[in-house]
Design an enzyme around this catalytic site. Structure first.
Site, PDB file in Angstrom:
ATOM      1  N   PHE A   1       0.980  -1.303  -0.101  1.00  0.00           N
ATOM      2  CA  PHE A   1       0.012   0.070   0.068  1.00  0.00           C
ATOM      3  C   PHE A   1       0.776   1.398   0.026  1.00  0.00           C
ATOM      4  CE2 PHE A   1       1.085  -0.530   4.516  1.00  0.00           C
ATOM      5  CZ  PHE A   1       1.264   0.877   4.699  1.00  0.00           C
TER       6      PHE A   1
ATOM      7  N   LYS B   1      -1.133  -7.894  -8.677  1.00  0.00           N
ATOM      8  CA  LYS B   1      -1.988  -7.811  -7.484  1.00  0.00           C
ATOM      9  C   LYS B   1      -1.545  -6.665  -6.425  1.00  0.00           C
ATOM     10  CE  LYS B   1      -2.611  -8.750  -3.760  1.00  0.00           C
ATOM     11  NZ  LYS B   1      -3.574  -7.984  -2.738  1.00  0.00           N
TER      12      LYS B   1
ATOM     13  N   GLU C   1      -5.225  -3.863  -1.777  1.00  0.00           N
ATOM     14  CA  GLU C   1      -6.502  -3.582  -1.769  1.00  0.00           C
ATOM     15  C   GLU C   1      -6.807  -2.258  -1.009  1.00  0.00           C
ATOM     16  OE1 GLU C   1      -5.946  -6.546   1.725  1.00  0.00           O
ATOM     17  OE2 GLU C   1      -5.303  -6.083  -0.358  1.00  0.00           O
TER      18      GLU C   1
ATOM     19  N   SER D   1       6.059  -6.823   3.707  1.00  0.00           N
ATOM     20  CA  SER D   1       6.739  -7.005   4.919  1.00  0.00           C
ATOM     21  C   SER D   1       7.482  -8.584   4.929  1.00  0.00           C
ATOM     22  CB  SER D   1       5.488  -7.316   6.019  1.00  0.00           C
ATOM     23  OG  SER D   1       4.912  -8.552   5.783  1.00  0.00           O
TER      24      SER D   1
ATOM     25  N   CYS E   1       9.910   1.596   3.126  1.00  0.00           N
ATOM     26  CA  CYS E   1      10.888   0.474   3.581  1.00  0.00           C
ATOM     27  C   CYS E   1      12.352   1.188   3.772  1.00  0.00           C
ATOM     28  CB  CYS E   1      10.793  -0.820   2.867  1.00  0.00           C
ATOM     29  SG  CYS E   1      11.442  -0.374   0.871  1.00  0.00           S
TER      30      CYS E   1
ATOM     31  N   GLU F   1      10.182  -3.520  12.908  1.00  0.00           N
ATOM     32  CA  GLU F   1      10.156  -2.203  11.832  1.00  0.00           C
ATOM     33  C   GLU F   1       8.536  -1.665  12.514  1.00  0.00           C
ATOM     34  OE1 GLU F   1       9.753  -1.553   6.990  1.00  0.00           O
ATOM     35  OE2 GLU F   1       9.111  -3.362   7.768  1.00  0.00           O
TER      36      GLU F   1
END
Length: 500
Positions: free
Chosen positions: A149, A173, A176, A226, A281, A383
């Site tokens: 995201f 993909k 969402e 992740s 990240c 994180e």
């Protein structure tokens, strides 16, 4: 209210599953749309379309593939502001941040436009008596991309332009949580002249991900997200015989040497730790000043700058820090702050408790600064993915370097210093994939490659640049020998009386 489906054969497609997920504006906490969640049957349909498009696209000359990328690049530049608005409305990041994201994605499209040059093979003459050898790189097949995201435009653009330019077909993909900008970009790619079925988008959750990982016609998978999910995707994908690259979590350190320009360091940390609400990240989440005096000067310089950050929705042109993506993230970040306090860290700047007028239900957290953090604390080890910076006071340069190298993640790191010897020693010794010297976010340009070490990467290849080309192609080497048409005693002179 928006209703978001999938993208198949250059057209929007609702799918057949009948399941949806809410799209939430993180600035208000309100539902702004619904996104369809694909079933395994939907995924199978999309993959079959990509499979049908593959032979013709793989056989398309690289120069023609490059022409599509040139057109695509121009369309992205023309529509940058529109795309940034769509992105910010669902993600929450500021408009300048969103525009910067689009710009970095365009750089990869520009690199993909050079694919005829990049795909040139190698040739060796006379490797044996009248024997020649040459190699080419050919597309790997159908590639799936699974993206997060936090960069809904840029991270997908790190993947599919290179994959498509190399002759593959692609199934994306996306997250969402913020799918709208992805589908608008898909429309632009179709407008650029990409044939039907070459690029497709399937929205979904774990059911869609597993269907992609298990499908026998998917040849390669690119993932950014992740570490826990990346490790799962890498194992499940490779167990199914696929080529997988999974770029994962991070805990990026910045070492601040005593000779560093503290004003420059402060500016760098404000951008790298708090930009995009820390949901990067490559965010700097640990600052390691070397020596107590350096640490004191850092806190003195940094704290008031953090306190003065303008926290507001993206619609406010003066916004410097927007909301985090979801209530789940909001609660998780608060839990980490509580853990840090319980373990004895000093919360020098507390960004909790913000309530913006008209946005009381938004997921806003102001910049937070921890001092006196130790390496056994969860806020150091894990994180957080939010606007939280931890300061770990280093006694020496060697202790700081060891801190960087001993962490389980190895995505990015930086050092700020005027000493060239210290800088060279650092980049040489750092067990990290991307290193910055007086550069706080050392993300490589598109013709170099992005990726970490250790548990920040599963797989053998980094993303985009030449590493991306290698991942999205297979090497084929030919060795040839032709019977000579030249015979002893052959006539080499023109024959008298005959036409030449």
């Amino acid at each position: 209210m928006n209703s978001i489906g999938h993208f198949l054969s250059n057209e929007h497609w609702p799918g057949t599953a009948g399941r949806t997920s809410d799209i939430i504006n993180p600035a208000t906490g309100s539902v702004t749309g619904k996104v369809s969640l694909a079933s395994k049957t939907d995924v199978d349909t999309v993959i079959e379309v990509a499979a049908q498009a593959l032979p013709a696209w793989a056989a398309t000359p690289p120069a023609k593939r490059a022409a599509v990328m040139f057109n695509f690049r121009d369309l992205l530049k023309r529509h940058t502001k529109e795309l940034a608005e769509l992105l910010s409305a669902e993600h929450g990041k500021t408009l300048p941040d969103a525009e910067g994201e689009i710009a970095r994605g365009i750089e990869v499209v520009e690199f993909a436009s050079s694919i005829p040059q990049v795909l040139k093979g190698e040739y060796s003459e006379q490797v044996g008596s009248q024997v020649d050898s040459f190699s080419v790189r050919q597309p790997v097949g159908i590639v799936a991309g699974i993206t997060p995201f936090n960069f809904p435009a840029m991270v997908p653009l790190w993947m599919y332009p290179v994959a498509i330019a190399c002759g593959n077909t692609f199934v994306l993909k996306p997250s969402e949580k913020d799918p709208t900008v992805v589908l608008r970009i898909a429309e632009l790619l179709a407008e650029a002249g990409l044939p039907e079925g070459v690029f497709n988008v399937v929205n979904g959750d774990k059911e869609a991900v597993d269907a992609l990982l298990d499908h026998p016609k998917i040849d390669a998978v690119s993932f950014v997200g992740s570490t826990a999910i990346g490790e799962y995707i890498y194992k499940r994908g490779t167990d199914a015989g696929k080529r997988v690259q999974a770029l994962c979590g991070a805990k990026n350190h910045m070492i601040i040497m005593p000779d560093a320009d503290m004003e420059q360091v402060t500016d760098a940390l404000i951008g790298s730790a708090y930009g995009s609400a820390g949901e990067r990240c490559m965010a700097i989440s640990v600052a390691v000043p070397v020596g107590e005096e350096t640490a004191d000067r850092l806190i003195e310089s940094l704290a008031p700058r953090i306190q003065s950050l303008k926290v507001a929705p993206y619609t406010d042109p003066s916004s410097e820090l927007g909301p985090v993506i979801s209530k789940q993230s909001f609660d998780k970040i608060h839990d980490y702050i509580d853990q840090g306090l319980e373990k004895g860290a000093t919360l020098a700047v507390d960004g909790r408790g913000l309530k913006l007028q008209g946005y009381e239900d938004g997921y806003f957290i102001g910049g937070c600064l921890f001092d006196n953090v130790t390496t056994d604390m969860s806020i150091y080890k894990e994180e957080i993915f939010g606007p939280v910076l931890s300061v770990v006071r280093g006694k020496s340069y060697d202790e700081a370097v060891n801190m960087v190298n001993d962490h389980e993640y190895g995505n990015g790191t930086a050092i700020f210093t005027r000493d060239g010897d210290a800088a060279r020693d650092f980049w040489s010794r750092a067990q990290i994939g991307m290193v910055g010297i007086n550069v706080p976010i050392p993300v490589p340009v598109a013709y170099h490659s992005f990726g970490g070490w250790k548990r920040s990467l599963f797989g053998d290849h980094h993303i985009h640049g030449m590493e991306g080309v290698r991942f999205y192609t297979r090497l084929k080497t030919m060795t040839t020998r032709w019977p000579s048409g030249i015979r002893t005693g052959a006539e080499f002179n023109f024959t008298a009386g005959k036409d030449v």
